[in-house]
Design a protein around this motif. Sequence first.
Motif, short mmCIF file in Angstrom:
data_model
loop_
_atom_site.label_atom_id
_atom_site.label_comp_id
_atom_site.label_asym_id
_atom_site.label_seq_id
_atom_site.Cartn_x
_atom_site.Cartn_y
_atom_site.Cartn_z
N ARG A 201 0.83 -1.21 0.00
CA ARG A 201 0.00 0.00 0.00
C ARG A 201 0.87 1.26 0.00
NH1 ARG A 201 -5.65 -0.56 1.60
NH2 ARG A 201 -5.57 1.54 2.43
N ILE A 202 1.99 1.23 0.69
CA ILE A 202 2.91 2.38 0.71
C ILE A 202 3.46 2.61 -0.70
CG2 ILE A 202 5.14 3.19 1.56
CD1 ILE A 202 4.45 1.75 4.23
N ASP A 203 3.87 1.53 -1.35
CA ASP A 203 4.40 1.65 -2.72
C ASP A 203 3.32 2.15 -3.69
OD1 ASP A 203 6.86 0.74 -1.90
OD2 ASP A 203 6.53 -1.33 -2.56
N ILE A 204 2.13 1.61 -3.55
CA ILE A 204 1.04 2.02 -4.44
C ILE A 204 0.71 3.49 -4.21
CG2 ILE A 204 -1.40 1.66 -5.00
CD1 ILE A 204 -0.99 -1.31 -4.22
N LYS A 205 0.69 3.91 -2.95
CA LYS A 205 0.37 5.30 -2.63
C LYS A 205 1.39 6.25 -3.24
CE LYS A 205 -0.26 8.56 1.13
NZ LYS A 205 -0.20 8.78 2.56
N SER A 206 2.67 5.93 -3.09
CA SER A 206 3.70 6.83 -3.64
C SER A 206 3.62 6.87 -5.17
CB SER A 206 5.09 6.44 -3.17
OG SER A 206 5.45 5.17 -3.65
N THR A 207 3.31 5.74 -5.79
CA THR A 207 3.15 5.71 -7.24
C THR A 207 1.93 6.52 -7.65
OG1 THR A 207 4.15 3.50 -7.29
CG2 THR A 207 2.95 4.20 -9.26
N MET A 208 0.85 6.39 -6.89
CA MET A 208 -0.36 7.16 -7.20
C MET A 208 -0.11 8.66 -7.07
SD MET A 208 -3.51 5.05 -5.52
CE MET A 208 -4.73 6.24 -6.05
N GLU A 209 0.66 9.06 -6.08
CA GLU A 209 0.97 10.49 -5.91
C GLU A 209 1.71 11.03 -7.12
OE1 GLU A 209 2.99 10.39 -2.17
OE2 GLU A 209 1.15 10.67 -1.03
N TYR A 210 2.64 10.25 -7.65
CA TYR A 210 3.35 10.65 -8.87
C TYR A 210 2.38 10.77 -10.04
CZ TYR A 210 5.83 10.09 -13.23
OH TYR A 210 6.24 10.25 -14.53
N VAL A 211 1.53 9.78 -10.20
CA VAL A 211 0.61 9.76 -11.33
C VAL A 211 -0.41 10.89 -11.21
CG1 VAL A 211 -1.13 8.39 -12.57
CG2 VAL A 211 0.97 7.31 -11.78
N ILE A 212 -0.87 11.19 -9.99
CA ILE A 212 -1.79 12.31 -9.78
C ILE A 212 -1.13 13.61 -10.23
CG2 ILE A 212 -2.90 13.74 -8.00
CD1 ILE A 212 -3.45 11.09 -6.47
N CYS A 213 0.12 13.81 -9.86
CA CYS A 213 0.83 15.01 -10.28
C CYS A 213 0.94 15.08 -11.80
CB CYS A 213 2.23 15.07 -9.65
SG CYS A 213 2.21 15.37 -7.89
N ARG A 214 1.21 13.97 -12.43
CA ARG A 214 1.35 13.95 -13.89
C ARG A 214 0.01 14.22 -14.57
NH1 ARG A 214 3.62 15.86 -17.84
NH2 ARG A 214 3.86 14.57 -19.67
N VAL A 215 -1.08 13.67 -14.03
CA VAL A 215 -2.41 13.92 -14.60
C VAL A 215 -2.75 15.40 -14.50
CG1 VAL A 215 -4.88 13.49 -14.26
CG2 VAL A 215 -3.30 11.57 -14.30
N ILE A 216 -2.45 16.02 -13.36
CA ILE A 216 -2.71 17.45 -13.20
C ILE A 216 -1.87 18.26 -14.18
CG2 ILE A 216 -2.43 19.41 -11.61
CD1 ILE A 216 -3.21 17.41 -9.35
N ASN A 217 -0.59 17.88 -14.31
CA ASN A 217 0.29 18.56 -15.25
C ASN A 217 -0.22 18.44 -16.68
OD1 ASN A 217 2.96 17.97 -17.13
ND2 ASN A 217 3.16 19.78 -15.79
N LEU A 218 -0.67 17.25 -17.05
CA LEU A 218 -1.20 17.04 -18.40
C LEU A 218 -2.49 17.84 -18.62
CD1 LEU A 218 -0.48 13.24 -18.82
CD2 LEU A 218 0.47 15.09 -20.21
N ARG A 219 -3.29 17.95 -17.58
CA ARG A 219 -4.51 18.75 -17.69
C ARG A 219 -4.17 20.21 -18.00
NH1 ARG A 219 -9.74 19.04 -18.94
NH2 ARG A 219 -10.70 20.71 -17.78
N HIS A 220 -3.15 20.74 -17.32
CA HIS A 220 -2.71 22.10 -17.59
C HIS A 220 -2.18 22.24 -19.02
CE1 HIS A 220 -3.38 23.72 -13.62
NE2 HIS A 220 -2.71 22.72 -13.09
N LEU A 221 -1.45 21.24 -19.49
CA LEU A 221 -0.94 21.27 -20.86
C LEU A 221 -2.06 21.20 -21.88
CD1 LEU A 221 2.23 19.03 -20.46
CD2 LEU A 221 2.19 21.48 -20.96
N LEU A 222 -3.10 20.42 -21.56
CA LEU A 222 -4.26 20.35 -22.45
C LEU A 222 -4.94 21.71 -22.59
CD1 LEU A 222 -5.91 16.95 -21.49
CD2 LEU A 222 -5.05 17.61 -23.73
N VAL A 223 -5.07 22.40 -21.47
CA VAL A 223 -5.67 23.73 -21.50
C VAL A 223 -4.78 24.68 -22.30
CG1 VAL A 223 -6.32 25.72 -20.08
CG2 VAL A 223 -6.99 23.42 -19.38
N LYS A 224 -3.48 24.59 -22.07
CA LYS A 224 -2.54 25.47 -22.78
C LYS A 224 -2.60 25.25 -24.29
CE LYS A 224 2.39 26.37 -23.28
NZ LYS A 224 3.73 26.01 -22.83
#
Length: 159
Positions: free
Chosen positions: A83-106
Motif C-alpha cells: 500500500r505504501i508503494d502504491i500510494k507513492s506511485t499514485m501520488e506521482y501519477v496524480i501530479c502527472r495527470v494534473i500537469n497534463l490537464r494544464h498542458l491540455l488547456v494550454k
Amino acid sequence: LGKGPLNEFIPSIMSSESIDLLWDESINTLKNLIQEEEETLNRSKPVSIKDAQSYFAKLYVRYSLVLKYLGNCYDYSIQPQKRIDIKSTMEYVICRVINLRHLLVKWAPLNPDVISKDGSQKSFPWEYVDLSEALKELHVSPSQLEIDTPSFFADTADR
C-alpha cells in the motif's frame, strides 16, 4: 491499459493474485508511458497545436486509466508495504495527470465562440477540453475515465 482483459476489471472483491496482476499491469503501462514520453522529447521536430493537443489528450487518458487501476490496487490491497508503494506511485501519477490537464488547456485550439472579429481570442484560459478523439482512438469510454478520490486521502484525514 485501455485494451485487454483489465479494461473491464473493476471488481467488488479482489484476490491477492488479482491485485498483483493489476499492479504489474499498471506499473508496466506506466513504464511504457514514461519511455514513450522520453522518446517523444528526444525528437526535436516542430508540431502543430492540433498535434500537441492530441498527444497530450492521449497521455492524459492513459495516465488517468493507470491512476484508476492503481486506486483499485490500493483499495483492495491488505499488505501495508505494498500500500505504501502504491500510494507513492499514485501520488506521482496524480501530479502527472494534473500537469497534463494544464498542458491540455494550454494547447487547446481556439474556441470559435470566443474569437473576436479580428481573429484574436479573448485572454482567458478555456478549461473545457475535448477528449472525444483520444477516447475513440484508445477505445475508452468516458465512464472508464472517471476517477474517484483516492481512499488514502480519507485514511490520512482519519488520523
